[in-house]
Design an enzyme around this catalytic site. Sequence first.
Site, PDB file in Angstrom:
ATOM      1  N   HIS A   1     -42.844  93.546  20.205  1.00 36.93           N
ATOM      2  CA  HIS A   1     -43.360  92.575  19.255  1.00 36.93           C
ATOM      3  C   HIS A   1     -43.704  93.234  17.911  1.00 36.93           C
ATOM      4  O   HIS A   1     -43.266  92.797  16.847  1.00 36.93           O
ATOM      5  CB  HIS A   1     -44.603  91.917  19.874  1.00 36.93           C
ATOM      6  CG  HIS A   1     -45.252  90.901  18.990  1.00 36.93           C
ATOM      7  ND1 HIS A   1     -46.317  91.214  18.174  1.00 36.93           N
ATOM      8  CD2 HIS A   1     -44.971  89.597  18.783  1.00 36.93           C
ATOM      9  CE1 HIS A   1     -46.669  90.128  17.513  1.00 36.93           C
ATOM     10  NE2 HIS A   1     -45.868  89.134  17.858  1.00 36.93           N
TER      11      HIS A   1
ATOM     12  N   CYS B   1     -27.129  88.596  16.661  1.00 29.64           N
ATOM     13  CA  CYS B   1     -28.374  88.451  15.897  1.00 29.64           C
ATOM     14  C   CYS B   1     -29.517  89.268  16.482  1.00 29.64           C
ATOM     15  O   CYS B   1     -30.654  89.129  16.053  1.00 29.64           O
ATOM     16  CB  CYS B   1     -28.769  86.989  15.776  1.00 29.64           C
ATOM     17  SG  CYS B   1     -29.150  86.244  17.365  1.00 29.64           S
TER      18      CYS B   1
HETATM   19  C1  PEP Z   1     -32.483  88.581  21.119  1.00 27.87           C
HETATM   20  O1  PEP Z   1     -32.911  88.404  22.252  1.00 27.87           O
HETATM   21  O2  PEP Z   1     -31.574  89.396  20.855  1.00 27.87           O
HETATM   22  C2  PEP Z   1     -33.030  87.833  19.983  1.00 27.87           C
HETATM   23  C3  PEP Z   1     -32.521  87.963  18.777  1.00 27.87           C
HETATM   24  O3  PEP Z   1     -34.091  87.035  20.221  1.00 27.87           O
HETATM   25  P1  PEP Z   1     -35.600  87.521  20.375  1.00 27.87           P
HETATM   26  O4  PEP Z   1     -35.667  88.933  19.898  1.00 27.87           O
HETATM   27  O5  PEP Z   1     -36.422  86.600  19.552  1.00 27.87           O
HETATM   28  O6  PEP Z   1     -35.844  87.369  21.833  1.00 27.87           O
END
Ligand code: PEP
Length: 850
Positions: free
Chosen positions: A427, A803
């Site tokens: 986080h 992403c």
């Molecule tokens: C992922 O899981 O790669 C993502 C981009 O989403 P998050 O980091 O918010 O879980």
Amino acid sequence: MQQQSTYKQLTLITPDAAMSAAVHGERAKCLQRLIRLDMPVPMTVALSFDAVRDIAVGNLPDMAALMAPFGPQPLLSVRPSSLDPDWGGPSAILNIGMNDARHAMMAAQIGDSAATALYLRFVQSYAVHVARLDPDEFDLPDVADAASLRAMLDAYEAETDETFPQEAAVQMVEVLRSMARAWDGTTARLLRQAKGAPPDAGLGLVVQAMALGVGPGESGSGVIQYVNSATGQPQIIGRYLGQSQGRDALGDADGAIYLTCDKRGPSLEDLCPQAFAQLVAYGAMCRRKLREEMQIEFTIENGGLRILDAVRVQRASRASVRIAVALAEDGIIPREDAVMRVEPAALSELLHRQVDPRAKRDLIVRGIAASPGAATGRIVLTANEAQASAARGEACVLVRRETTPEDIRGMHAAQAVLTMRGGVTSHAAVIGRGLGVPCVVGASDLVIDRKRGLVVAPDGRTFAAGDVITIDGTTGQVLVGEPPMLEAALDGAFKTLLEWADEFRDIGVRANADTPADAQTARNFAAEGIGLCRTEHMFFEGDRLGVMREMIFAESSDDRRAVLDRLLPMQREDFQALFEIMAGKTVCVRLFDPPLHEFLPSDRAGLRDLAEQLALPLSEVTERVEALSEYNPMLGMRGVRLGIAIPEIYDMQARAIFEAMVAVRKKGVDISVEIMIPLVSAMREVELVKARVDAVATAVRTKTKAKFDYRLGVMVETPRAALRAQDIAEHAAFLSFGTNDLTQMTYGLSRDDAGRFMSAYVQQGVYAEDPFHTLDIEGVGELLAIGAERGRLGRPDVVLSICGEHGGSRAAIEFCRAHGFDYVSCSPFRVPGARLTAAQSALRDRMKSD
Ligand code: PEP
Ligand code: MG
């Protein structure tokens, strides 16, 4: 073998000798170029990598042939010459050939004291670097006279039981042997490999006739360069020291003078205007012909200039951009070369303040470098204190065991964040990068003593709340106090270089941006759109957390809808702000993802506050919070599962998105909107959510009488979604691979806890790299390739992207290009590096196929 036949082990450097940097090293090749440019370079012989490898195992080259070009009584230097000067190498040894006879001869020419000083220096460097004797026994005496020389020679004899070698060829053999072995030593090997040298990197050597720099008339030595190493701006920099050799003029040598005329004292330009003018002309010639900014080492021997060596100017990241762009703008190198010459990682240094590389560092602890840049502030141990500190206008560093969504406002308020737990996708790391706040995570050797309000360093030093520390998120270091910093530099050269990169790039680069501030950063860095807007952060802001908690505690669907109606205008405003900033581009909004319990307090005081806010008994609130907690929340009630179980949340979000789109369009803002469903594992989830989102779109169209389109897509972040991409793509206009969760689930490795053992895993070679940091091409990559291939079967024109945090990395960008993805999306501050990396990858491919 090819090399053996084309190149000799010993090569007298002449304009047309067969030489190559890959065989003799960069220094040797550069000397040949200087000779071709007619510069006054003393006679030099180059030893190839092969020759030096042979020397290391005891096979000497033809020593007679090596010594022959230098005449009967040579005085020589030997310098290292590897393929990349940054890989280091053994120290240069000067004045080889110095012996009793030569000393006597030189005493007559240049005076007793100067000749003795040379002999003393040679015995010293030979004893320390070649014979490897104790340096303490060979300090240079204050006075260079016969007695001190005798004492030094006696010390040599006492330590080795041999008289100091008098034969130049014998001295040379020992020098070559010691340099060849030093290159093979473990420390040297590890140091150069850390700088990117391959395990079998070779060392060449150059043997050169000494240009004396001591003696009658104007004699001395110096170093000159023509740009500022920190900024890359044109500037003559260096020093000259009369009666000296090598690099004596640098450092804090007494008597070293400026090069250009200077009010502060004498200069070479005043002293020897002709030599100075020649040096300036040589600098310009090097730049034009060697197509590089060089640093030149020179000697003046009785008024005559000699050029001993030229190396690429050492440069800070900022200077490397400025130099590359200036060379291309002056028509010296093509734009492609300029783009290839700058390390993408160097760009991220320019976007943030950095600890000055020359500063002294008092290290408290080292953790994982999670968000680049450096910042200084007073230690605060809670998010509330961080906010209070910001309100007082005082810079602070938020130090937490780990951060949770409740800490977001504190992170916003802090200059930097430090956590004891977590890895590069924890986080704290994700938010830190998003906010551009320097962050170090996983500093597990640090102990927080909350009771006493102290942080205890591994060496036992304690730091109290209020003490000033510095977080260097580029290196992962936590430092005492406030070291000097270099400011961020988004100058014209930087923008120009990236515009050129865009000309060569063939894959899109978008940004992961959740807030207007993120979006503005993304826009400033010319991201082509937002590839991931994580909407959950919007619920943690100010008064929304309370409303969110009411929603979670709502008894019925109607109650829930009523609370969500209060959240709707807030969400709409968020999206409107984002859309206005991203006018003319695409924004991909991801529907709500995290587990609900993240919005609930975890300590007693928080539970009491919540009970008060909801007017419920503490016991009931505690019970409900406990009921919501999960054993494994990352695999629990989150993502689309919430969308299926409590569909009102996604309904509200879809409405807010559509209404915001209609509102900004009325103001003339053109925006293209995508909606993305997180954590999908089955096609039916997509069907269900799509049906509801379509229904909301229809309702908004009817109510507003506006026409609009949107695209609905799926975040592929569970292995099953990748495997079932074909039927999922039938319902999705795009698939965006969330490589954070996909890595977590492919490895079965918690992204929040992996930091605890990751270094042990990497050190022992279980994993080549931290897979949360460097995309695992072999495993996760195979799922991406399968997902892409099957997705295209379901929908040939499906738009593909990444992403996850990997999006900006070289491995991910190369992978995505190779598999025909449409774009990558990464944290805003990584966008410039991604643009450059993508361009370099395309140019490399072009070079391969040419
Ligand atoms: C992922 O899981 O790669 C993502 C981009 O989403 P998050 O980091 O918010 O879980
Ligand atoms: Mg995810």
